[in-house]
Motif scaffolding. Sequence first.
Motif, short mmCIF file in Angstrom:
data_model
loop_
_atom_site.label_atom_id
_atom_site.label_comp_id
_atom_site.label_asym_id
_atom_site.label_seq_id
_atom_site.Cartn_x
_atom_site.Cartn_y
_atom_site.Cartn_z
N PRO A 5 -3.70 -4.59 5.27
CA PRO A 5 -4.65 -5.64 4.87
C PRO A 5 -3.98 -7.00 4.78
O PRO A 5 -2.74 -7.11 4.70
CB PRO A 5 -5.12 -5.19 3.48
CG PRO A 5 -4.72 -3.76 3.36
CD PRO A 5 -3.50 -3.59 4.21
N GLY A 6 -4.78 -8.03 4.79
CA GLY A 6 -4.28 -9.37 4.54
C GLY A 6 -4.35 -9.70 3.06
O GLY A 6 -4.69 -8.87 2.23
N GLY A 7 -4.01 -10.96 2.74
CA GLY A 7 -4.15 -11.45 1.38
C GLY A 7 -3.32 -10.70 0.35
O GLY A 7 -2.28 -10.12 0.66
N THR A 8 -3.83 -10.67 -0.87
CA THR A 8 -3.10 -10.09 -1.99
C THR A 8 -2.86 -8.60 -1.81
O THR A 8 -1.78 -8.08 -2.14
CB THR A 8 -3.88 -10.32 -3.30
OG1 THR A 8 -4.04 -11.73 -3.49
CG2 THR A 8 -3.12 -9.75 -4.49
N ASP A 9 -3.85 -7.89 -1.26
CA ASP A 9 -3.69 -6.45 -1.05
C ASP A 9 -2.52 -6.17 -0.10
O ASP A 9 -1.72 -5.26 -0.32
CB ASP A 9 -4.97 -5.84 -0.48
CG ASP A 9 -6.09 -5.78 -1.50
OD1 ASP A 9 -5.79 -5.89 -2.71
OD2 ASP A 9 -7.25 -5.62 -1.09
N GLY A 10 -2.42 -6.97 0.97
CA GLY A 10 -1.32 -6.80 1.90
C GLY A 10 0.03 -7.14 1.28
O GLY A 10 1.02 -6.44 1.51
N ASP A 11 0.05 -8.21 0.49
CA ASP A 11 1.29 -8.59 -0.20
C ASP A 11 1.77 -7.47 -1.12
O ASP A 11 2.96 -7.12 -1.15
CB ASP A 11 1.08 -9.86 -1.02
CG ASP A 11 0.96 -11.10 -0.16
OD1 ASP A 11 1.29 -11.02 1.04
OD2 ASP A 11 0.53 -12.14 -0.68
N ASN A 12 0.83 -6.91 -1.86
CA ASN A 12 1.20 -5.84 -2.79
C ASN A 12 1.70 -4.61 -2.05
O ASN A 12 2.64 -3.93 -2.50
CB ASN A 12 0.00 -5.48 -3.68
CG ASN A 12 -0.33 -6.58 -4.67
OD1 ASN A 12 0.51 -7.41 -5.00
ND2 ASN A 12 -1.57 -6.61 -5.14
N LEU A 13 1.09 -4.30 -0.92
CA LEU A 13 1.52 -3.15 -0.14
C LEU A 13 2.95 -3.33 0.35
O LEU A 13 3.78 -2.41 0.27
CB LEU A 13 0.56 -2.92 1.04
CG LEU A 13 0.78 -1.68 1.89
CD1 LEU A 13 -0.54 -1.16 2.44
CD2 LEU A 13 1.73 -1.98 3.07
#
Length: 437
Positions: free
Chosen positions: A76-84
């Motif tokens: 995913p992009g955004g915050t979800d991607g950062d967290n992943l």
Amino acid sequence: MPLPRKAHAFIALGLTAAIALTACGGGSDNGENADGTVNLSLLVDVGEQSMNIGNAIVEAFNASQSDVKVQIESRPGGTDGDNLVKTRLATGEMNDLFMYNSGSLFAALDPGKNLVPLTSEPFMSGLDETFKTSTSVGSDFYGVPFEQAMGGGILYNKKVFADLGLEVPKTWDKFMENNAKIKAAGIDPVIQTYADTWTSQLLVLADFHNVAAEQPDWAEKFTANQAKFAEPPAISGFERLQAVHDAGYLNKDFASATQSQGMQHLVDGTGAQYPMLTSTVSSYVDLADDAAENIGFFAQPGDDESTFGLTAWTPAGIYVPKSTEGAKLDAAKKFLTFAASTKACDAVSKATTPNGPFMIKDCKLPEGLPTAVTDLDKYFTDGNASPALEFLSPVKGPNLEKITVEVGSGIATAAEGAARYDEDVKKQAQQLGLKGW
């Protein structure tokens, strides 16, 4: 806060069906397959442009040799991607390679702990120094460019300039002189679009080349809480934002206009100049038959013509986590050698329309690109570009776009806005545990 990153709002879910996905996050082993080949997994965000670029590089690499096979996994992009990304790095389950932002977001990954340094690899000598700076910690470099760079500055209508006998300004005084002539001709000199609040930040953020030209160690001092936006030279961006408003040089609907309306305003020639990122070039090229050719770009001028140059936003990079070892690490470096070559650039140019220069020195842009892209490229080829602040310091405040809307609307003065932003970044720096805050 920084301008929107590569993970934009569009999520091209349809693309994922055409992509070979790995079954899990990280590589399952550190060695070769029974037949001597090595399989690698590359994690890429699901944005349409990212997927197109990732597919182009991977397909060209896989076709070029038979020892290593790379597959793409989307995230995913955004915050979800950062967290992943951060979770996989923390647990040692990151893919063999992954694409992620450069600059302050890269630094937040704790590269020294989590990533494999690439400093001594032969392909590093072919990378643009601006990019290398934005993917470095101390004397070590960690990334290979994934896409192209972009610049922050002024998009302008070349026909308006030609009709009024104007030249591209290389000082702020000349910029303001041009604005007076443009307004006298009944054209809005400077387009602002505060309905999309992030666009209000450009005159502040794109001024950083001028700040660094006057005080080369400003970013370092800022990170150590020894330099402030409310003081010279950094206050100049806020002062310039206030100046164009106070002089009456903005479009009347600046408070409610959207970015798409601003682009139309520029293309139609009812507005002459639009402070903007060059990543938005694709958003106006279809608005008029001559838009691609007629809209040019120049860097935001400062006080000294001799230091006129570009504030650059460097692209995302491809990185190797420390969990990639043995034969997989050797294979990953083979892939990065290809990704840092002209063959990879050529593959990307065939698959997409580049919106900025490649950060690989020997790579050339194809012919027939929009004028703004070729204008941007010249700053890099002339060695006249320097990184935006977010690529030199981890300190960023979340409320900059709210503050710049107020300054650009006349609600707050430049001094008030700059002081408020200094308080805004203080909170962020303290959360990061930086010394001196």
